[in-house]
Design a protein around this motif. Structure first.
Motif, mmCIF file in Angstrom:
data_model
loop_
_atom_site.group_PDB
_atom_site.id
_atom_site.type_symbol
_atom_site.label_atom_id
_atom_site.label_comp_id
_atom_site.label_asym_id
_atom_site.label_seq_id
_atom_site.Cartn_x
_atom_site.Cartn_y
_atom_site.Cartn_z
ATOM 1 N N UNK A 1 0.838 -1.207 0.000
ATOM 2 C CA UNK A 1 0.000 0.000 0.000
ATOM 3 C C UNK A 1 0.867 1.249 0.000
ATOM 4 N N UNK A 2 1.933 1.244 0.814
ATOM 5 C CA UNK A 2 2.838 2.404 0.864
ATOM 6 C C UNK A 2 3.492 2.638 -0.498
ATOM 7 N N UNK A 3 3.868 1.559 -1.175
ATOM 8 C CA UNK A 3 4.499 1.692 -2.491
ATOM 9 C C UNK A 3 3.516 2.245 -3.517
ATOM 10 N N UNK A 4 2.258 1.801 -3.468
ATOM 11 C CA UNK A 4 1.231 2.285 -4.397
ATOM 12 C C UNK A 4 0.974 3.771 -4.174
ATOM 13 N N UNK A 5 0.883 4.184 -2.921
ATOM 14 C CA UNK A 5 0.653 5.601 -2.611
ATOM 15 C C UNK A 5 1.816 6.452 -3.103
ATOM 16 N N UNK A 6 3.040 5.956 -2.941
ATOM 17 C CA UNK A 6 4.208 6.688 -3.448
ATOM 18 C C UNK A 6 4.125 6.830 -4.971
ATOM 19 N N UNK A 7 3.659 5.779 -5.642
ATOM 20 C CA UNK A 7 3.519 5.833 -7.104
ATOM 21 C C UNK A 7 2.472 6.866 -7.516
ATOM 22 N N UNK A 8 1.381 6.941 -6.758
ATOM 23 C CA UNK A 8 0.343 7.931 -7.057
ATOM 24 C C UNK A 8 0.897 9.339 -6.879
ATOM 25 N N UNK A 9 1.654 9.558 -5.805
ATOM 26 C CA UNK A 9 2.221 10.887 -5.546
ATOM 27 C C UNK A 9 3.182 11.309 -6.646
ATOM 28 N N UNK A 10 3.958 10.366 -7.152
ATOM 29 C CA UNK A 10 4.946 10.693 -8.193
ATOM 30 C C UNK A 10 4.380 10.526 -9.601
ATOM 31 N N UNK A 11 3.108 10.067 -9.664
ATOM 32 C CA UNK A 11 2.444 9.823 -10.949
ATOM 33 C C UNK A 11 3.258 8.874 -11.825
ATOM 34 N N UNK A 12 3.767 7.832 -11.183
ATOM 35 C CA UNK A 12 4.551 6.806 -11.877
ATOM 36 C C UNK A 12 3.885 5.458 -11.680
ATOM 37 N N UNK A 13 3.373 4.889 -12.734
ATOM 38 C CA UNK A 13 2.621 3.635 -12.617
ATOM 39 C C UNK A 13 3.543 2.473 -12.258
ATOM 40 N N UNK A 14 3.151 1.638 -11.304
ATOM 41 C CA UNK A 14 3.942 0.439 -11.001
ATOM 42 C C UNK A 14 3.678 -0.635 -12.050
ATOM 43 N N UNK A 15 4.486 -1.657 -12.070
ATOM 44 C CA UNK A 15 4.225 -2.801 -12.939
ATOM 45 C C UNK A 15 3.118 -3.653 -12.336
ATOM 46 N N UNK A 16 2.429 -4.354 -13.186
ATOM 47 C CA UNK A 16 1.420 -5.298 -12.700
ATOM 48 C C UNK A 16 2.123 -6.427 -11.956
ATOM 49 N N UNK A 17 1.764 -6.624 -10.707
ATOM 50 C CA UNK A 17 2.393 -7.660 -9.898
ATOM 51 C C UNK A 17 1.812 -9.042 -10.161
ATOM 52 N N UNK A 18 0.767 -9.115 -10.984
ATOM 53 C CA UNK A 18 0.133 -10.399 -11.280
ATOM 54 C C UNK A 18 0.692 -11.002 -12.562
ATOM 55 N N UNK A 19 0.883 -10.148 -13.571
ATOM 56 C CA UNK A 19 1.332 -10.672 -14.866
ATOM 57 C C UNK A 19 2.326 -9.739 -15.555
ATOM 58 N N UNK A 20 3.275 -9.223 -14.800
ATOM 59 C CA UNK A 20 4.376 -8.446 -15.354
ATOM 60 C C UNK A 20 3.957 -7.362 -16.317
ATOM 61 N N UNK A 21 4.629 -7.301 -17.452
ATOM 62 C CA UNK A 21 4.380 -6.242 -18.428
ATOM 63 C C UNK A 21 3.073 -6.427 -19.190
ATOM 64 N N UNK A 22 2.616 -7.651 -19.335
ATOM 65 C CA UNK A 22 1.398 -7.913 -20.113
ATOM 66 C C UNK A 22 0.153 -7.411 -19.407
#
Length: 302
Positions: free
Chosen positions: A269-290
């Motif tokens: 959750x902390x990592x997702x919130x940091x991504x929202x603040x920086x407007x940088x999308x994380x990778x999908x943790x379920x199926x990588x790049x796809x």
């Protein structure tokens, strides 16, 4: 009078089928329920919901998109009359147990006043509204808000008993729940009958049901973490109350708090919130790049 509209998809199919009912009143009530179900639910979209976080397929990228847009992906709401009937039965079960605990004076949490439409906290059953002094008859239990604002996590527990240092979770158990979460357990109690084929032995099944379903345990562990670290509530366990739909029998179970259980979810959750603040999308943790079905739905809206 405004026309009634139900959007396309499975809900529309169910709605149209309801118009073909041999009994008009039965068809009308199905359409009424489906119309209600398709209205905006009021469910917050600006928080991470514990019920979603504890799922094995919780997608961090989809969570990022929802927090960023504060909206569900298109066509997210899919339902049927049967599903809505199941949900309503669960609500009624919650109300029943909460009413009993309220009568006992064992519930703390938020309370809603129907007279002034305000919500207030009380550590036991209030004798009147704390805001407008309306009578007890105007006050109803509004459960236990559990929030971690820095992590944008928000949810509600079914109840809290300060005397027992325990959260309360109220569940119904049906064959569908077991088929989805513990199919191997259900299969163990299927017996062959001459007339109807395989049927469950309900007596033995309920006798041997000895622990809450896994998803419920994961969710309440996260709830207890929020209680301890963000809500300052004295909690060391959760007490489950299960109603067996098939026979109306009941059981209770206790799950003790495990500090380490929720730490990976909190870190995510902390990592997702940091991504929202920086407007940088994380990778999908379920199926990588796809990507997985959850985050692909958001991509398709672009």
């Amino acid at each position: 009078m405004a026309s009634r509209v139900v959007k396309g998809g499975p809900a529309l199919t169910e709605y149209l089928n309801a118009t073909k009912s041999a009994e008009p009143l039965y068809g009308d009530v199905q359409k009424h329920v489906l119309e209600k179900a398709m209205r905006p639910s009021g469910r917050r979209q600006d928080v991470l919901h514990p019920s979603e976080m504890v799922k094995a397929d919780w997608c961090h990228l989809a969570a990022f998109h929802r927090l960023r847009r504060q909206a569900e992906p298109a066509e997210k709401r899919r339902t049927t009359f049967t599903r809505e009937n199941i949900f309503q039965e669960g609500h009624e079960t919650h109300s029943k147990w909460q009413r009993w605990f309220t009568e006992m004076g064992r519930l703390a949490g938020d309370w809603h006043c129907r007279a002034c439409d305000q919500i207030f906290w009380d550590d036991q059953t209030p004798t009147c509204c704390r805001v407008c002094s309306a009578s007890r008859r105007c006050v109803e239990y509004a459960e236990v808000p559990l929030n971690a604002d820095p992590l944008r996590i928000g949810g509600k527990a079914d109840g809290y008993s300060p005397q027992d240092s325990a959260l309360i979770e109220i569940k119904t158990l049906g064959l569908g729940s077991l088929r989805y979460e513990r199919p191997e357990f259900l299969e163990r109690y299927m017996v062959e009958t001459e007339e109807f084929g395989k049927l469950p032995d309900l007596t033995r099944l309920w006798r041997d049901f000895r622990r809450p379903l896994p998803s419920a345990v994961r969710q309440t562990q996260l709830y207890m973490y929020l209680c301890v670290h963000f809500e300052d509530l004295e909690v060391d366990r959760t007490v489950f109350f299960y109603d067996f739909k098939s026979t109306q029998e009941t059981k209770s179970f206790t799950v003790t708090y495990d500090e380490g259980f929720s730490e990976p979810l909190i870190e995510a959750a902390a990592a997702i919130v940091d991504c929202v603040k920086s407007d940088t999308a994380p990778r999908c943790n379920i199926n990588g790049r796809s990507g997985c079905p959850s985050c692909i739905e958001f991509k398709e809206q672009k």
